[in-house]
Write an enzyme that holds these catalytic residues in place. Structure first.
Site, PDB file in Angstrom:
ATOM      1  N   GLY A   1       0.822  -1.198   0.000  1.00 33.52           N
ATOM      2  CA  GLY A   1       0.000   0.000   0.000  1.00 33.52           C
ATOM      3  C   GLY A   1       0.854   1.244   0.000  1.00 33.52           C
TER       4      GLY A   1
ATOM      5  N   GLY B   1       0.267   9.023   2.595  1.00 35.39           N
ATOM      6  CA  GLY B   1       1.003  10.270   2.690  1.00 35.39           C
ATOM      7  C   GLY B   1       2.361  10.106   3.350  1.00 35.39           C
TER       8      GLY B   1
ATOM      9  N   ASP C   1      -5.705   9.271  15.779  1.00 37.47           N
ATOM     10  CA  ASP C   1      -5.951   9.074  14.345  1.00 37.47           C
ATOM     11  C   ASP C   1      -6.647   7.734  14.102  1.00 37.47           C
ATOM     12  OD1 ASP C   1      -5.970   9.841  11.699  1.00 37.47           O
ATOM     13  OD2 ASP C   1      -3.962   9.097  11.267  1.00 37.47           O
TER      14      ASP C   1
END
Length: 497
Positions: A185, A188, A303
């Site tokens: 994968g 950012g 997060d």
């Protein structure tokens, strides 16, 4: 290693290296070192603790602690031609070159004194300067450690994380030099690759890009935090690599990728029936509870989102990505920051608007994830498709008030779900996303609500980021706590974005 430890501890240089036959065709090379001002006992103790931390199934490793270090490899990583510089303490160094003979006499004695002064004085100044600089360095390091500990981080840095430092060559070989077909994968922060070591161990290698939004501080933070956490619902950090301008994290390999990979795919979501999704909700709750309460640290993730929940072979969830996590001190319940990090759509109102975060901020994010798991829809996707519907929280709140919460359920379930369980989960999620943080339950209470159906649930209040229509702005019926003026005009509250 034990022999090298004994030599280093008794040596004035606190340094030693060894090599020995590992197999008939391989040689193992070991190097150990303590800081020079350690006592023999402290040096021995430090190196023995490092040896206990070393894995027994790796082909090479390096551990760096504040006062000592150890490294071993199956190749010579030091220069053997300079062995006399690091010879064992009982081995005599090469004799000094012969000095010219000095004859007795007045003039000769005067010259000798001048020569001795010319040699001794600069040497003494050098030694004194070295002592001063070393003392300043040690004092500065101790002060920094104390200040960090006082701030609630236990004086930790990347060297005291207790995790294994991998050699870049070993990681490069395990990923076939970061071959494209091994990529799992990309985000950012950089890219994630699958790697396989010679002993068959499979890992996930998180390689931060040089332009990554996760910088050195977040990298160090993730190593420090995750290295201390051990729970079945948290991803396990195996080690890190910090060399050649590379910042790499090595995790256990979780084969089924992340929750969002299945949840928001029209085909793959069929593999997640209600039974599995209910199990995932419970696993995430237990993992976050461990962060908040059951570990020796109090950690706020900051997060939590579907893409940061990994799934193992049995679809058990593992909370991941601790780059933004914060460690709370004893008795600390909340904190403020000028740097708001995380993902919009999952952030609590008080954090997104004011930079105030606490355990209740993670609770809000957990509530959003639960609604996404039940509906199979992203929180913000509904607003992108139809602004009149609003986000997932607004849509759920309207269904709840209309007495039709089951309209939220993912159609792929068909009739294969327990109505009571799914309505209870929607109810719990709405308690989690309430606008006022004090109204939200703790993760301990949430786990009890999920496991004990006899516990009565409070009536949920209006959620945060509830997007009202013009009709709802003028009518108080959607929320008994709504503020309305006498002439039915809306009241505007100005808040920063």
């Amino acid at each position: 290693m034990s022999e090298a430890t004994e030599e280093a501890a008794s040596s004035p240089r606190k340094f030693a290296f060894k090599k020995a036959n590992y197999t008939s065709s391989k040689t193992v090379y070991v190097l150990v070192q303590c800081i020079s001002d350690l006592t023999t006992e402290n040096c021995t103790s430090c190196l023995q603790q490092i040896i206990k931390k070393l894995p027994r199934n790796e082909t090479g490793a390096r551990l760096v602690w504040p006062t000592c270090t150890l490294r071993y490899e199956l190749y010579p990583f030091y220069n053997e031609t300079l062995t006399y510089l690091s010879s064992p303490p009982h081995q005599a160094l090469p004799p000094p070159p012969p000095q010219p003979e000095i004859y007795a006499g007045k003039g000769t004695n005067t010259n000798s004194i001048v020569i001795i002064i010319a040699i001794v004085v600069p040497l003494a100044v050098y030694v004194l300067l070295f002592i001063v600089v070393s003392s300043f360095y040690v004092a500065t390091r101790e002060k920094k450690t104390y200040e960090t500990a006082a701030a609630g981080d236990d004086g930790d840095d990347i060297t005291t994380a207790g995790s294994l430092q991998f050699d870049f060559k070993a990681i490069e070989a395990a990923t076939d030099k970061f071959l494209e077909c091994n990529k799992l994968g990309q985000g950012g922060f950089g890219e994630v690759y699958k790697g396989t070591f010679p002993n068959g161990l499979q890992v996930a290698v998180k390689r931060l890009s040089k332009t990554s939004v996760q910088g050195e501080i977040e990298f160090n933070n993730e190593v420090i935090v995750v290295a201390k956490l051990q729970h079945r619902n948290l991803v396990k950090l195996l080690g890190f690599c910090f060399e050649r301008e590379e910042k790499i994290l090595v995790y256990e390999f979780v084969p089924n990728k992340s929750l969002d990979y299945f949840l928001f795919d029209s085909t793959l979501k069929n593999q997640l029936d209600w039974k599995r999704r209910y199990k995932i909700i419970g696993g995430i709750a237990r993992g976050v509870l461990y962060l908040h309460q059951d570990s020796r640290l109090t950690i706020i993730h900051r997060d939590l989102k579907a893409s940061n929940i990994l799934l193992d072979d049995d679809m058990n969830p593992k909370v991941a990505d601790f780059g933004m996590a914060r460690i709370f001190g004893i008795d600390q319940t909340e904190a403020n920051t000028r740097r708001v990090v995380g993902t919009y759509g999952y952030m609590s109102p008080e954090y997104a608007m004011y930079g105030q975060f606490s355990m209740k901020s993670d609770v809000y994010s957990f509530g959003i994830i639960v609604l996404e798991i039940i509906s199979g829809k992203k929180n913000i996707s509904l607003y992108q498709m139809d602004t009149s519907v609003g986000n997932l929280v607004t849509y759920t709140w309207r269904l709840w008030n209309n007495g039709s919460p089951l309209e939220l359920v993912d159609p792929t379930f068909q009739e294969n779900y327990q109505v009571n369980d799914i309505v209870r989960c929607i109810h719990i999620a709405l308690l989690c996303v309430q606008e006022d943080a004090e109204d939200r339950p703790t993760m301990s209470e949430i786990v009890q609500m999920l496991t004990t159906s006899s516990i009565a649930l409070a009536v949920p209040r209006r959620p945060g980021f509830f997007l009202r229509t013009k009709h709802e702005q003028a009518s108080p019926t959607m929320d008994s706590s709504a503020l309305c003026s006498v002439d039915n005009a809306s009241i505007t509250h100005v808040v920063p974005r």
